[in-house]
Design a protein around this motif. Structure first.
Motif, PDB file in Angstrom:
ATOM      1  N   MET A   1       0.848  -1.194   0.000  1.00 44.87           N
ATOM      2  CA  MET A   1       0.000   0.000   0.000  1.00 44.87           C
ATOM      3  C   MET A   1       0.887   1.249   0.000  1.00 44.87           C
ATOM      4  N   LYS A   2       0.348   2.346  -0.506  1.00 47.84           N
ATOM      5  CA  LYS A   2       1.142   3.572  -0.417  1.00 47.84           C
ATOM      6  C   LYS A   2       0.243   4.724   0.046  1.00 47.84           C
ATOM      7  N   ASP A   3       0.900   5.685   0.689  1.00 44.37           N
ATOM      8  CA  ASP A   3       0.167   6.853   1.157  1.00 44.37           C
ATOM      9  C   ASP A   3      -0.220   7.676  -0.065  1.00 44.37           C
ATOM     10  N   SER A   4      -1.494   8.007  -0.174  1.00 43.31           N
ATOM     11  CA  SER A   4      -1.940   8.746  -1.372  1.00 43.31           C
ATOM     12  C   SER A   4      -1.577  10.230  -1.269  1.00 43.31           C
ATOM     13  N   GLY A   5      -1.150  10.650  -0.066  1.00 43.98           N
ATOM     14  CA  GLY A   5      -0.856  12.075   0.131  1.00 43.98           C
ATOM     15  C   GLY A   5      -2.100  12.859   0.522  1.00 43.98           C
ATOM     16  N   ARG A   6      -3.251  12.194   0.453  1.00 44.99           N
ATOM     17  CA  ARG A   6      -4.498  12.871   0.849  1.00 44.99           C
ATOM     18  C   ARG A   6      -4.876  12.432   2.264  1.00 44.99           C
ATOM     19  N   ILE A  12     -14.957  15.876  15.637  1.00 42.59           N
ATOM     20  CA  ILE A  12     -15.769  15.320  16.729  1.00 42.59           C
ATOM     21  C   ILE A  12     -15.795  16.330  17.865  1.00 42.59           C
ATOM     22  N   GLY A  13     -16.993  16.831  18.145  1.00 44.88           N
ATOM     23  CA  GLY A  13     -17.146  17.777  19.254  1.00 44.88           C
ATOM     24  C   GLY A  13     -16.229  18.985  19.140  1.00 44.88           C
ATOM     25  N   GLY A  14     -16.058  19.462  17.929  1.00 45.10           N
ATOM     26  CA  GLY A  14     -15.247  20.665  17.725  1.00 45.10           C
ATOM     27  C   GLY A  14     -13.760  20.394  17.544  1.00 45.10           C
ATOM     28  N   GLU A  15     -13.330  19.148  17.817  1.00 45.90           N
ATOM     29  CA  GLU A  15     -11.910  18.787  17.606  1.00 45.90           C
ATOM     30  C   GLU A  15     -11.746  18.220  16.199  1.00 45.90           C
ATOM     31  N   ASN A  16     -10.691  18.589  15.516  1.00 41.57           N
ATOM     32  CA  ASN A  16     -10.452  18.057  14.167  1.00 41.57           C
ATOM     33  C   ASN A  16      -9.328  17.025  14.185  1.00 41.57           C
ATOM     34  N   TYR A  17      -9.569  15.955  13.459  1.00 43.52           N
ATOM     35  CA  TYR A  17      -8.572  14.887  13.366  1.00 43.52           C
ATOM     36  C   TYR A  17      -8.348  14.592  11.889  1.00 43.52           C
ATOM     37  N   SER A  18      -7.132  14.158  11.590  1.00 46.75           N
ATOM     38  CA  SER A  18      -6.780  13.900  10.203  1.00 46.75           C
ATOM     39  C   SER A  18      -6.252  12.472  10.081  1.00 46.75           C
ATOM     40  N   PHE A  19      -6.756  11.734   9.100  1.00 43.15           N
ATOM     41  CA  PHE A  19      -6.318  10.348   8.913  1.00 43.15           C
ATOM     42  C   PHE A  19      -5.819  10.150   7.483  1.00 43.15           C
ATOM     43  N   PRO A  20      -4.712   9.418   7.339  1.00 41.61           N
ATOM     44  CA  PRO A  20      -4.156   9.235   5.995  1.00 41.61           C
ATOM     45  C   PRO A  20      -5.078   8.409   5.101  1.00 41.61           C
ATOM     46  N   ILE A  21      -5.069   8.692   3.815  1.00 42.58           N
ATOM     47  CA  ILE A  21      -5.789   7.865   2.834  1.00 42.58           C
ATOM     48  C   ILE A  21      -4.737   7.046   2.091  1.00 42.58           C
ATOM     49  N   LEU A  22      -4.925   5.731   2.113  1.00 42.42           N
ATOM     50  CA  LEU A  22      -3.946   4.830   1.490  1.00 42.42           C
ATOM     51  C   LEU A  22      -4.495   4.293   0.170  1.00 42.42           C
ATOM     52  N   SER A  23      -3.588   4.023  -0.768  1.00 36.65           N
ATOM     53  CA  SER A  23      -4.001   3.492  -2.071  1.00 36.65           C
ATOM     54  C   SER A  23      -3.390   2.119  -2.285  1.00 36.65           C
ATOM     55  N   GLY A  24      -4.176   1.243  -2.923  1.00 29.72           N
ATOM     56  CA  GLY A  24      -3.625  -0.030  -3.403  1.00 29.72           C
ATOM     57  C   GLY A  24      -3.214   0.165  -4.852  1.00 29.72           C
ATOM     58  N   THR A  26      -5.212  -0.918  -7.330  1.00 36.14           N
ATOM     59  CA  THR A  26      -6.495  -0.589  -7.963  1.00 36.14           C
ATOM     60  C   THR A  26      -7.598  -0.751  -6.918  1.00 36.14           C
ATOM     61  N   GLY A  27      -8.806  -0.377  -7.243  1.00 40.28           N
ATOM     62  CA  GLY A  27      -9.899  -0.507  -6.276  1.00 40.28           C
ATOM     63  C   GLY A  27      -9.983   0.713  -5.371  1.00 40.28           C
ATOM     64  N   PRO A  28     -11.028   0.762  -4.529  1.00 40.92           N
ATOM     65  CA  PRO A  28     -11.225   1.933  -3.675  1.00 40.92           C
ATOM     66  C   PRO A  28     -10.041   2.167  -2.736  1.00 40.92           C
ATOM     67  N   ASP A  29      -9.697   3.440  -2.505  1.00 42.64           N
ATOM     68  CA  ASP A  29      -8.704   3.789  -1.493  1.00 42.64           C
ATOM     69  C   ASP A  29      -9.320   3.547  -0.110  1.00 42.64           C
ATOM     70  N   VAL A  30      -8.460   3.537   0.908  1.00 41.06           N
ATOM     71  CA  VAL A  30      -8.974   3.295   2.267  1.00 41.06           C
ATOM     72  C   VAL A  30      -8.544   4.423   3.206  1.00 41.06           C
ATOM     73  N   PHE A  49     -18.779  -5.940   8.012  1.00 41.39           N
ATOM     74  CA  PHE A  49     -17.611  -5.438   7.275  1.00 41.39           C
ATOM     75  C   PHE A  49     -17.967  -4.864   5.915  1.00 41.39           C
ATOM     76  N   THR A  50     -19.105  -4.185   5.809  1.00 37.90           N
ATOM     77  CA  THR A  50     -19.507  -3.699   4.486  1.00 37.90           C
ATOM     78  C   THR A  50     -18.618  -2.563   3.986  1.00 37.90           C
ATOM     79  N   SER A  51     -17.937  -1.862   4.910  1.00 37.95           N
ATOM     80  CA  SER A  51     -17.063  -0.758   4.484  1.00 37.95           C
ATOM     81  C   SER A  51     -15.659  -0.885   5.051  1.00 37.95           C
ATOM     82  N   THR A  52     -15.302  -2.075   5.504  1.00 38.33           N
ATOM     83  CA  THR A  52     -14.009  -2.212   6.181  1.00 38.33           C
ATOM     84  C   THR A  52     -13.085  -3.159   5.434  1.00 38.33           C
TER      85      THR A  52
END
Ligand code: CMC
Length: 431
Positions: A1-6, A12-24, A26-30, A49-52
């Motif tokens: 997998m590679k970091d897509s850079g996005r 949540i409750g006014g706090e912002n969190y950032s999570f990396p988007i990974l690419s395979g 092909t297929g949907p990124d995660v 596990f419909t979205s995991t």
């Protein structure tokens, strides 16, 4: 997998969190939520596990929208047309198609492990004759760890390899023995001068009084069924094998867990239900009655062999199965030609019907496979065991991939607890 850079931002409750988007490849990124709990104190909730994505894998790719299935990048249609099952086993296990010498070596290793320990025969005698073959196979596969002590150290790659070859080689022998036991016939030893698939058919249908003549067309149809069922990425039984394996359980125990999961009617049992439905329809003039029932929201009846959780287009395996069904019924007079006619007519009518079109319900792998297995001479109780035989290589490939993964951890889902919170124990006389 590679970091897509996005990144994916969650507030949540006014706090912002950032999570990396990974690419395979092909297929949907995660969205990589591995640090979600540590940084936010929240879990994700995804029963089914419909979205995991539970793992990364380079074995099988499905594009359900396009109706596409690939093993190690090769389209299933090409493999079904040009390859054979043991070559596909090599591909799934090792990642590439073999050279001629690699294939020869692999086939010889598998062929030399087809016999089971003689004492395993006694195991079968402990089962009732009317036991479902899946019950027998689950037990006997698990029991292999009691017979082959020299290949249960999962940390030794050589032992992992030997266990893999043993299971691929012996599962046809075990499935055939389960069948023979259920019909009260003597077990038939493997013959190593035959190819994998012809040998399986012979072990099922030969009796001491009469040889089973090898029929290339029927062996080819059987072999295609093996290829089409060999792997299907992270389905329920494969995920079961991975979860069992993540604790360090031995490979025979893990594959036995996969077989147990496959047994369920929502997974491996639909081919049987489909053939039974086609037989119940009986004549083409009754098709509209069954289509009407399938569309009725107040009737629980569903068109078996239609629809799929992932494929929202033709299941590519169904197309190959349909061709195979034609070929087999042109060779064997199983008396089921009218059944195949009903299947084709049912497919034609359903694919023109707004109900099925708008819900993107197409024939799946099970729609035609029952007709073929029946024509080959198998009773319906053997349909799921044959699925298990075919899928063994997929389970093993996924298990090996997981064990070799450096970041592998024990699988441990979390939960949303909705039971009672702490309460005090009351003695019996106070309740
Ligand atoms: N016949 C009639 N209606 C159907 C069918 C069917 N076979 N399948 C789905 N629908 C309808 C369903 O009633 C629903 O309609 P509505 O939106 O009006 O409520 C809509 O289509 C969506 O169905 P769903 O249950 O949400 O779809 P799902 O993705 O959860 O279910 C399925 C997939 C395979 C369980 C389902 O299509 C089904 O029960 N098919 C028949 C059984 C079958 O053939 N199973 C074998 C699957 S292939 C084996 C494998 O790959 O391992």
């Amino acid at each position: 997998m590679k970091d897509s850079g996005r990144t994916a931002e969650i507030s949540i409750g006014g706090e912002n969190y950032s999570f990396p988007i990974l690419s395979g490849t092909t297929g949907p990124d995660v969205i990589d939520v591995r640090k979600l709990y540590a940084s936010t104190g929240f879990f994700t909730f995804d029963p089914g596990f419909t979205s995991t994505a539970s793992c990364e894998s380079s074995i099988t790719y499905i594009d359900g929208e396009a109706g596409m299935l690939q093993y190690r990048g090769y389209p299933i249609e090409e493999l079904a047309e040009h390859s054979h099952f043991l070559e596909v086993c090599f591909l799934l296990l090792y990642g590439d198609l073999p050279s001629a010498s690699q294939l020869e070596d692999f086939m010889s290793r598998v062929t030399n492990h087809t016999m089971v320990h003689e004492q395993m025969r006694n195991f079968f005698n402990g089962f009732r004759r009317d036991a479902h073959p899946m019950a027998i196979i689950t037990g006997v596969m698990g029991a292999m760890s009691a017979f082959y002590h020299d290949s249960i150290d999962i940390n030794d790659p050589v032992q992992r390899e030997i266990a893999s070859i043993r299971m691929i080689a012996k599962v046809p022998t075990i499935v055939a023995m389960a069948y023979k036991y259920s019909v009260g016939q003597p077990f038939c030893y493997p013959r190593n001068d035959l190819d994998y698939t012809s040998n399986f058919l012979r072990m099922c249908f030969e009796v001491p009084a009469e040889a089973y003549p090898e029929n290339k067309a029927l062996s080819r149809a059987m072999d295609r069924i093996f290829i089409l069922h060999a792997d299907h990425e992270q389905n329920a039984s494969t995920s079961t094998v991975r979860l069992a394996g993540s604790s360090g359980a031995n490979p025979f125990a893990c594959i036995a867990a996969g077989i147990a999961c496959l047994w369920g009617p929502s997974h491996g049992g639909a081919n049987q239900a489909c053939l039974e439905m086609l037989l119940e329809i009986g004549t083409t003039d009754r098709i509209s009655e069954f289509i009407k029932r399938a569309k009725d929201p107040d009737d629980p009846f569903r068109l078996m062999g239609f629809g799929h959780r992932v494929y929202k287009n033709f299941d590519p395996r169904a197309k190959v199965m349909k061709e195979s069904a034609d070929e087999v019924l042109s060779v064997v007079d199983s008396g089921r030609k009218p059944t195949l006619q009903i299947a084709k007519e049912l497919e034609r009518i359903a694919l023109e019907d707004e109900y099925f079109v708008s819900r993107r319900l197409y024939p799946n792998v099970d729609f035609y496979s029952g007709v073929i297995l029946d024509a080959l001479g198998f009773p319906t109780a053997m349909f799921t065991p044959i699925f298990a035989l075919s899928r063994t290589v997929g389970w093993i490939s996924q298990w090996k991939e997981m064990i070799a993964e450096p970041m592998q951890k024990i699988g441990r889902p979390r939960q949303l607890f909705v039971g009672p919170v702490e309460r005090r124990y009351l003695p019996l006389h106070q309740r």
